[in-house]
Scaffold this motif. Structure first.
Motif, PDB file in Angstrom:
ATOM      1  N   VAL A  41       0.842  -1.202   0.000  1.00 11.52           N
ATOM      2  CA  VAL A  41       0.000   0.000   0.000  1.00 11.52           C
ATOM      3  C   VAL A  41       0.877   1.252   0.000  1.00 11.52           C
ATOM      4  O   VAL A  41       0.625   2.213  -0.741  1.00 11.52           O
ATOM      5  CB  VAL A  41      -0.950  -0.005   1.206  1.00 11.52           C
ATOM      6  CG1 VAL A  41      -1.620   1.355   1.382  1.00 11.52           C
ATOM      7  CG2 VAL A  41      -2.018  -1.091   1.044  1.00 11.52           C
ATOM      8  N   ALA A  42       1.914   1.248   0.813  1.00  9.28           N
ATOM      9  CA  ALA A  42       2.812   2.406   0.877  1.00  9.28           C
ATOM     10  C   ALA A  42       3.515   2.630  -0.458  1.00  9.28           C
ATOM     11  O   ALA A  42       3.675   3.775  -0.901  1.00  9.28           O
ATOM     12  CB  ALA A  42       3.832   2.207   1.995  1.00  9.28           C
ATOM     13  N   LEU A  43       3.922   1.566  -1.114  1.00 11.12           N
ATOM     14  CA  LEU A  43       4.598   1.700  -2.402  1.00 11.12           C
ATOM     15  C   LEU A  43       3.646   2.221  -3.477  1.00 11.12           C
ATOM     16  O   LEU A  43       4.019   3.067  -4.302  1.00 11.12           O
ATOM     17  CB  LEU A  43       5.189   0.365  -2.841  1.00 11.12           C
ATOM     18  CG  LEU A  43       6.448  -0.097  -2.113  1.00 11.12           C
ATOM     19  CD1 LEU A  43       6.818  -1.510  -2.538  1.00 11.12           C
ATOM     20  CD2 LEU A  43       7.612   0.857  -2.381  1.00 11.12           C
ATOM     21  N   VAL A  44       2.415   1.726  -3.490  1.00 14.13           N
ATOM     22  CA  VAL A  44       1.441   2.195  -4.481  1.00 14.13           C
ATOM     23  C   VAL A  44       1.220   3.696  -4.342  1.00 14.13           C
ATOM     24  O   VAL A  44       1.231   4.443  -5.328  1.00 14.13           O
ATOM     25  CB  VAL A  44       0.105   1.434  -4.339  1.00 14.13           C
ATOM     26  CG1 VAL A  44      -0.974   2.083  -5.214  1.00 14.13           C
ATOM     27  CG2 VAL A  44       0.270  -0.032  -4.724  1.00 14.13           C
ATOM     28  N   LEU A  45       1.019   4.154  -3.118  1.00 17.04           N
ATOM     29  CA  LEU A  45       0.786   5.581  -2.905  1.00 17.04           C
ATOM     30  C   LEU A  45       2.021   6.406  -3.271  1.00 17.04           C
ATOM     31  O   LEU A  45       1.901   7.505  -3.824  1.00 17.04           O
ATOM     32  CB  LEU A  45       0.388   5.833  -1.449  1.00 17.04           C
ATOM     33  CG  LEU A  45      -0.961   5.249  -1.029  1.00 17.04           C
ATOM     34  CD1 LEU A  45      -1.215   5.514   0.445  1.00 17.04           C
ATOM     35  CD2 LEU A  45      -2.098   5.799  -1.876  1.00 17.04           C
ATOM     36  N   ALA A  46       3.206   5.879  -2.974  1.00 21.20           N
ATOM     37  CA  ALA A  46       4.436   6.616  -3.290  1.00 21.20           C
ATOM     38  C   ALA A  46       4.623   6.762  -4.796  1.00 21.20           C
ATOM     39  O   ALA A  46       5.037   7.829  -5.277  1.00 21.20           O
ATOM     40  CB  ALA A  46       5.637   5.909  -2.662  1.00 21.20           C
ATOM     41  N   VAL A  47       4.323   5.720  -5.552  1.00 20.22           N
ATOM     42  CA  VAL A  47       4.445   5.810  -7.012  1.00 20.22           C
ATOM     43  C   VAL A  47       3.316   6.654  -7.593  1.00 20.22           C
ATOM     44  O   VAL A  47       3.541   7.488  -8.475  1.00 20.22           O
ATOM     45  CB  VAL A  47       4.458   4.396  -7.635  1.00 20.22           C
ATOM     46  CG1 VAL A  47       4.396   4.483  -9.162  1.00 20.22           C
ATOM     47  CG2 VAL A  47       5.695   3.627  -7.197  1.00 20.22           C
ATOM     48  N   ARG A  48       2.108   6.464  -7.092  1.00 18.45           N
ATOM     49  CA  ARG A  48       0.973   7.235  -7.604  1.00 18.45           C
ATOM     50  C   ARG A  48       1.199   8.728  -7.461  1.00 18.45           C
ATOM     51  O   ARG A  48       1.007   9.498  -8.405  1.00 18.45           O
ATOM     52  CB  ARG A  48      -0.307   6.820  -6.866  1.00 18.45           C
ATOM     53  CG  ARG A  48      -1.584   7.476  -7.387  1.00 18.45           C
ATOM     54  CD  ARG A  48      -2.758   7.280  -6.444  1.00 18.45           C
ATOM     55  NE  ARG A  48      -2.655   8.162  -5.273  1.00 18.45           N
ATOM     56  CZ  ARG A  48      -3.562   8.217  -4.300  1.00 18.45           C
ATOM     57  NH1 ARG A  48      -4.624   7.414  -4.333  1.00 18.45           N
ATOM     58  NH2 ARG A  48      -3.399   9.039  -3.281  1.00 18.45           N
ATOM     59  N   LEU A 131      -0.512 -10.585  -2.901  1.00 22.49           N
ATOM     60  CA  LEU A 131      -0.684 -10.282  -1.484  1.00 22.49           C
ATOM     61  C   LEU A 131      -1.694 -11.245  -0.871  1.00 22.49           C
ATOM     62  O   LEU A 131      -2.796 -11.427  -1.413  1.00 22.49           O
ATOM     63  CB  LEU A 131      -1.187  -8.842  -1.305  1.00 22.49           C
ATOM     64  CG  LEU A 131      -0.253  -7.739  -1.822  1.00 22.49           C
ATOM     65  CD1 LEU A 131      -0.985  -6.401  -1.833  1.00 22.49           C
ATOM     66  CD2 LEU A 131       1.011  -7.669  -0.970  1.00 22.49           C
ATOM     67  N   ASP A 132      -1.309 -11.850   0.230  1.00 28.22           N
ATOM     68  CA  ASP A 132      -2.205 -12.740   0.980  1.00 28.22           C
ATOM     69  C   ASP A 132      -2.843 -13.796   0.092  1.00 28.22           C
ATOM     70  O   ASP A 132      -4.051 -14.080   0.177  1.00 28.22           O
ATOM     71  CB  ASP A 132      -3.291 -11.923   1.699  1.00 28.22           C
ATOM     72  CG  ASP A 132      -2.716 -10.943   2.706  1.00 28.22           C
ATOM     73  OD1 ASP A 132      -1.697 -11.280   3.349  1.00 28.22           O
ATOM     74  OD2 ASP A 132      -3.259  -9.835   2.830  1.00 28.22           O
ATOM     75  N   GLY A 133      -2.038 -14.371  -0.804  1.00 24.74           N
ATOM     76  CA  GLY A 133      -2.501 -15.504  -1.584  1.00 24.74           C
ATOM     77  C   GLY A 133      -3.295 -15.184  -2.827  1.00 24.74           C
ATOM     78  O   GLY A 133      -3.949 -16.072  -3.392  1.00 24.74           O
ATOM     79  N   ALA A 134      -3.264 -13.937  -3.287  1.00 25.54           N
ATOM     80  CA  ALA A 134      -4.008 -13.581  -4.504  1.00 25.54           C
ATOM     81  C   ALA A 134      -3.343 -12.389  -5.182  1.00 25.54           C
ATOM     82  O   ALA A 134      -2.640 -11.597  -4.547  1.00 25.54           O
ATOM     83  CB  ALA A 134      -5.465 -13.252  -4.165  1.00 25.54           C
ATOM     84  N   TRP A 135      -3.578 -12.274  -6.489  1.00 26.58           N
ATOM     85  CA  TRP A 135      -3.119 -11.111  -7.241  1.00 26.58           C
ATOM     86  C   TRP A 135      -4.103  -9.966  -7.054  1.00 26.58           C
ATOM     87  O   TRP A 135      -5.304 -10.141  -7.249  1.00 26.58           O
ATOM     88  CB  TRP A 135      -2.995 -11.439  -8.727  1.00 26.58           C
ATOM     89  CG  TRP A 135      -1.896 -12.388  -9.058  1.00 26.58           C
ATOM     90  CD1 TRP A 135      -2.019 -13.711  -9.407  1.00 26.58           C
ATOM     91  CD2 TRP A 135      -0.489 -12.099  -9.075  1.00 26.58           C
ATOM     92  NE1 TRP A 135      -0.786 -14.253  -9.634  1.00 26.58           N
ATOM     93  CE2 TRP A 135       0.176 -13.288  -9.446  1.00 26.58           C
ATOM     94  CE3 TRP A 135       0.263 -10.962  -8.815  1.00 26.58           C
ATOM     95  CZ2 TRP A 135       1.561 -13.366  -9.557  1.00 26.58           C
ATOM     96  CZ3 TRP A 135       1.648 -11.040  -8.928  1.00 26.58           C
ATOM     97  CH2 TRP A 135       2.283 -12.224  -9.295  1.00 26.58           C
ATOM     98  N   GLY A 159      -4.746  -3.104  -0.593  1.00 26.58           N
ATOM     99  CA  GLY A 159      -4.067  -4.385  -0.576  1.00 26.58           C
ATOM    100  C   GLY A 159      -4.991  -5.578  -0.504  1.00 26.58           C
ATOM    101  O   GLY A 159      -4.525  -6.722  -0.479  1.00 26.58           O
ATOM    102  N   VAL A 160      -6.283  -5.336  -0.485  1.00 27.67           N
ATOM    103  CA  VAL A 160      -7.279  -6.415  -0.421  1.00 27.67           C
ATOM    104  C   VAL A 160      -8.141  -6.428  -1.678  1.00 27.67           C
ATOM    105  O   VAL A 160      -8.372  -7.470  -2.288  1.00 27.67           O
ATOM    106  CB  VAL A 160      -8.173  -6.271   0.825  1.00 27.67           C
ATOM    107  CG1 VAL A 160      -9.253  -7.354   0.850  1.00 27.67           C
ATOM    108  CG2 VAL A 160      -7.332  -6.317   2.092  1.00 27.67           C
ATOM    109  N   HIS A 161      -8.604  -5.236  -2.073  1.00 26.60           N
ATOM    110  CA  HIS A 161      -9.477  -5.115  -3.227  1.00 26.60           C
ATOM    111  C   HIS A 161      -8.705  -4.579  -4.432  1.00 26.60           C
ATOM    112  O   HIS A 161      -7.728  -3.841  -4.273  1.00 26.60           O
ATOM    113  CB  HIS A 161     -10.651  -4.181  -2.911  1.00 26.60           C
ATOM    114  CG  HIS A 161     -11.452  -4.594  -1.728  1.00 26.60           C
ATOM    115  ND1 HIS A 161     -11.188  -4.115  -0.448  1.00 26.60           N
ATOM    116  CD2 HIS A 161     -12.493  -5.461  -1.606  1.00 26.60           C
ATOM    117  CE1 HIS A 161     -12.052  -4.663   0.404  1.00 26.60           C
ATOM    118  NE2 HIS A 161     -12.838  -5.479  -0.277  1.00 26.60           N
ATOM    119  N   ASP A 162      -9.165  -4.937  -5.622  1.00 27.05           N
ATOM    120  CA  ASP A 162      -8.569  -4.383  -6.836  1.00 27.05           C
ATOM    121  C   ASP A 162      -8.809  -2.884  -6.896  1.00 27.05           C
ATOM    122  O   ASP A 162      -9.885  -2.388  -6.533  1.00 27.05           O
ATOM    123  CB  ASP A 162      -9.180  -5.034  -8.082  1.00 27.05           C
ATOM    124  CG  ASP A 162      -8.712  -6.459  -8.286  1.00 27.05           C
ATOM    125  OD1 ASP A 162      -7.675  -6.838  -7.715  1.00 27.05           O
ATOM    126  OD2 ASP A 162      -9.401  -7.200  -9.023  1.00 27.05           O
TER     127      ASP A 162
END
Length: 226
Positions: A41-48, A131-135, A159-162
């Motif tokens: 989640v932190a990486l997504v926000l940093a790149v976004r 993450l947690d067993g799913a893409w 990190g849970v939902h698309d």
């Protein structure tokens, strides 16, 4: 049985250059948290939010599409930003791959529609994170300042939902329609993207993309189809 990650989803490639020193440094700085989900989640926000979305400056050369090039430039369009997210996730030990779709009603401008001669954007890029067993799909293209300025709903990622584009903007205007899913790729399919761009956007590619300032143009007409 879910589609499982393989060693390729942690490996370096010419485009997803996870071993580049600046990519490694970015991952160390921003992959904060006690779990892979928190770090992702932190990486997504940093790149976004750390890199300005700019579809006017498209460089389809191998060097222009590298993750480390986005870091050096401070801007990118959807595909290189997704490539950067894949690279920093892999650098942080989180399996990642690239996903692509064709979309209609993307954030656009009159200049882009005139030069592209279509409102269909092929090979829109996002990132799959294991993450947690799913893409889980993450779309880091539109930085938060762009969304706030032009009334778009920001794409948050838990990190849970698309996290994919909203069908409507904050005012209820039509924003995005996914018309074709191209699937997931372990590496950037640059040759195929380049060939398709020249086939579909021949005039646009001859001029090396739209000319001008994207934010200035989008301020006049924020969302395609209004």
């Amino acid at each position: 049985m879910p589609d499982q990650p393989t060693p390729a989803h942690l490996a370096a490639t010419p485009a997803i250059d996870r071993d580049h020193p600046t990519v490694q440094a970015f991952a160390r700085q921003h992959a904060q948290g006690g779990t892979d989900r928190e770090r992702a989640v932190a990486l997504v926000l940093a790149v976004r939010d750390g890199f300005r979305y700019d579809p006017y400056r498209i460089d389809l050369s191998p060097a222009g599409m590298r993750a480390s090039t986005v870091l050096a430039n401070g801007f990118g369009w959807c595909v290189p930003k997704a490539t950067l997210l894949a690279a920093v996730a892999r650098a942080a030990g989180i399996p990642a791959r690239l996903g692509f779709a064709d979309v209609r009603n993307h954030l656009s401008t009159e200049r882009m529609r005139q030069t592209m001669k279509t409102d269909l954007f092929i090979w829109h890029g996002y990132t799959d994170l294991w993450l947690d067993g799913a893409w889980r799909k993450a779309t880091p293209a539109f930085n938060i300042e762009l969304c706030e300025k032009f009334g778009l709903l920001p794409l948050d990622f838990d990190g849970v939902h698309d996290s994919i584009y909203h069908a409507f903007d904050a005012a209820g205007h039509r924003h995005m329609e996914y018309v074709n899913q191209r699937g997931a790729f372990d590496d950037l399919p640059l040759a195929q993207i380049t060939a398709d761009f020249h086939r579909v956007y021949g005039d646009w590619m001859q001029g090396a993309g739209a000319q001008g300032d994207f934010l200035t143009d989008v301020a006049r007409e924020p969302v395609a189809g209004r």
